[in-house]
Design a protein around this motif. Structure first.
Motif, mmCIF file in Angstrom:
data_model
loop_
_atom_site.group_PDB
_atom_site.id
_atom_site.type_symbol
_atom_site.label_atom_id
_atom_site.label_comp_id
_atom_site.label_asym_id
_atom_site.label_seq_id
_atom_site.Cartn_x
_atom_site.Cartn_y
_atom_site.Cartn_z
ATOM 1 N N ILE A 1 0.826 -1.206 0.000
ATOM 2 C CA ILE A 1 0.000 0.000 0.000
ATOM 3 C C ILE A 1 0.863 1.260 0.000
ATOM 4 O O ILE A 1 0.568 2.230 -0.703
ATOM 5 C CB ILE A 1 -0.948 -0.008 1.208
ATOM 6 C CG1 ILE A 1 -2.003 -1.120 1.034
ATOM 7 C CG2 ILE A 1 -1.612 1.345 1.401
ATOM 8 C CD1 ILE A 1 -3.029 -1.185 2.137
ATOM 9 N N LYS B 1 -7.129 -2.153 1.505
ATOM 10 C CA LYS B 1 -6.905 -2.258 2.950
ATOM 11 C C LYS B 1 -6.580 -3.697 3.309
ATOM 12 O O LYS B 1 -6.885 -4.630 2.556
ATOM 13 C CB LYS B 1 -8.128 -1.785 3.739
ATOM 14 C CG LYS B 1 -9.391 -2.581 3.472
ATOM 15 C CD LYS B 1 -10.556 -2.114 4.335
ATOM 16 C CE LYS B 1 -10.994 -0.721 3.959
ATOM 17 N NZ LYS B 1 -12.230 -0.311 4.690
ATOM 18 N N HIS B 2 -5.972 -3.868 4.473
ATOM 19 C CA HIS B 2 -5.629 -5.205 4.949
ATOM 20 C C HIS B 2 -5.623 -5.208 6.466
ATOM 21 O O HIS B 2 -5.449 -4.165 7.107
ATOM 22 C CB HIS B 2 -4.253 -5.634 4.414
ATOM 23 C CG HIS B 2 -3.114 -4.817 4.958
ATOM 24 N ND1 HIS B 2 -2.496 -5.099 6.161
ATOM 25 C CD2 HIS B 2 -2.492 -3.718 4.477
ATOM 26 C CE1 HIS B 2 -1.548 -4.214 6.382
ATOM 27 N NE2 HIS B 2 -1.521 -3.358 5.373
ATOM 28 N N GLU B 3 -5.823 -6.371 7.042
ATOM 29 C CA GLU B 3 -5.727 -6.534 8.484
ATOM 30 C C GLU B 3 -5.362 -7.982 8.793
ATOM 31 O O GLU B 3 -5.690 -8.899 8.032
ATOM 32 C CB GLU B 3 -7.034 -6.157 9.182
ATOM 33 C CG GLU B 3 -8.239 -6.985 8.756
ATOM 34 C CD GLU B 3 -9.489 -6.574 9.500
ATOM 35 O OE1 GLU B 3 -9.413 -6.422 10.737
ATOM 36 O OE2 GLU B 3 -10.543 -6.403 8.854
#
Length: 411
Positions: free
Chosen positions: A179, A189-191
């Motif tokens: 990103i 987005k990431h988590e």
């Protein structure tokens, strides 16, 4: 409306009441028949969300009332707490301590499957060559194949000059840098949902940007790295996680497989030095759009995406050379599982090939009922066209409407 009014006026010109009733019945019969058939087909072909609602309601109705467990001794409670999985929130990171391999999101059978694909011994169709591009600092080749019961599969080989497998491994694993550098401009987005610091196994959630005519896609991915010397087998695949609720947008992708084999190779300089790095990528996914359209999109956009990777890798090399601290994701890439290739090959010979691979489990043949909605719509319109009027103009209008509603819409 004028056609329908004319038709009704003609019906009511019948001299007898019986004649009017007969004509009205003739007019209404195809509509009632289409409605009844539609109800029957609609019940037989329930959408997944409807079945899920019924299952959840039934589960909740029969859910047993929890009973308090007897109090355990203090020493046993302490020991259990030390070895337990720490869960803070269903969407928060779950940190697991040493666990059995088969309990992890990605395990040894996934490594065996990737090795068979790398060695072209997985029993799948032959690969068809798609692309071959060469630039001064890297070379790219791509192939594809189309299984009978699954989406198209892609294989690519990218050879980067003056790159070490360790840095390339960290580069592909580093979601923060994806990103930050925007070399992967589809990742929004990431988590991290779960992680095992001993094996490096992770479960992450991605949201990826899709073209304007599609909604964005959500991925719940399990991933893990194995190392045999300087060769790395990096497995990423979709994993089921009921704790992550589904939403209408972004749409969940349930079938996803994207795995790499990263290894040192000889440089094109001709000096025999192993200073280049090859990345063998194997990828397929069911994005929820017709596979023919997905194939066209991949063919048109493949080279544009590939060209963005090499500048991103060089920027990552520069940052690492400058001493910038590595991210949590790169640190997890270092916690890979070591194995001896010869021992694993001997173990593979005792197992059935591909018995637990993600590819074989997830790919199911499409049932013929998948086309029932279109059959119902088109059949109903045919009945209407033949009932309303015998003129070509009216039928052309009705059939055009059928194509509009039965054709592919926004997925």
């Amino acid at each position: 409306m004028s056609v329908l009014a004319d038709l009704l006026a003609e019906v009511f010109r019948e001299p007898t009441l019986a004649g009017v009733a007969r004509e009205l019945a003739t007019l209404a019969a195809p509509l009632w028949l289409a409605a009844i058939v539609g109800l029957l087909i609609g019940w037989a072909w329930r959408p997944r969300w409807a079945a899920a609602v019924v299952d959840v309601a039934a589960t909740a109705q029969h859910q047993p009332v929890p009973v308090a467990a007897p109090q355990a001794p203090a020493q046993a409670t302490t020991a259990a707490a030390e070895s337990a999985v720490v869960v803070v929130d269903p969407r928060a990171t779950t940190v697991s301590e040493p666990a059995e391999d088969d309990e992890l999101a990605v395990n040894t059978p996934d490594l065996m499957h990737l090795r068979r694909v790398v060695e072209e011994k997985d029993g799948g169709p032959a690969w068809t060559h798609m692309m071959d591009r060469t630039l001064p600092t890297f070379r790219y080749q791509a192939w594809k194949r189309e299984p009978e019961n699954g989406p198209p599969q892609y294989r690519s080989s990218t050879i980067f000059e003056d790159a070490s497998p360790d840095v390339v491994r960290d580069f592909f694993w580093d979601d923060d840098f994806r990103i930050k550098n925007t070399w992967d401009d589809m990742l929004l987005k990431h988590e991290t949902l779960e992680e095992c610091t001993e094996t490096g196994t992770m479960v992450v959630r991605w949201v990826r940007k899709f073209p304007f005519f599609c909604s964005d896609r959500e991925y719940v991915i399990g991933r893990r790295i194995w190392a045999s010397g300087k060769t790395y087998y990096c497995v990423t695949k979709s994993v089921p996680r009921p704790s992550v609720p589904r939403c209408s947008k972004p749409r969940r992708v349930d079938l996803y497989y994207s795995s790499w084999c990263i290894r040192p190779v000889e440089s094109r300089n001709g000096d025999g030095a192993m200073t280049a790095c090859e990345v063998l990528l194997f990828h397929h996914e069911d994005m929820g759009i017709p596979w023919s359209i997905a194939k066209l999109g991949v063919q048109q956009g493949m080279w544009g995406c590939v060209k963005r990777i090499e500048p991103g890798l060089r920027a990552y090399q520069t940052a690492r050379a400058a001493g910038e601290p590595i991210s949590k994701f790169a640190a997890m890439a270092h916690a890979n599982t070591k194995f001896v290739a010869g021992e694993l090959t001997a173990s593979e010979n005792n197992d059935e090939a591909g018995s637990t691979s993600n590819n074989a489990q997830a790919e199911k043949p499409k049932h013929w009922t998948g086309n029932l909605p279109k059959v119902f719509v088109i059949g109903s319109v045919v009945a209407l066209a033949c009932t309303f009027d015998k003129g070509l103009l009216t039928k052309a209008l009705v059939f055009g409407t059928a194509r509009r509603f039965a054709g592919p819409g926004r997925r």
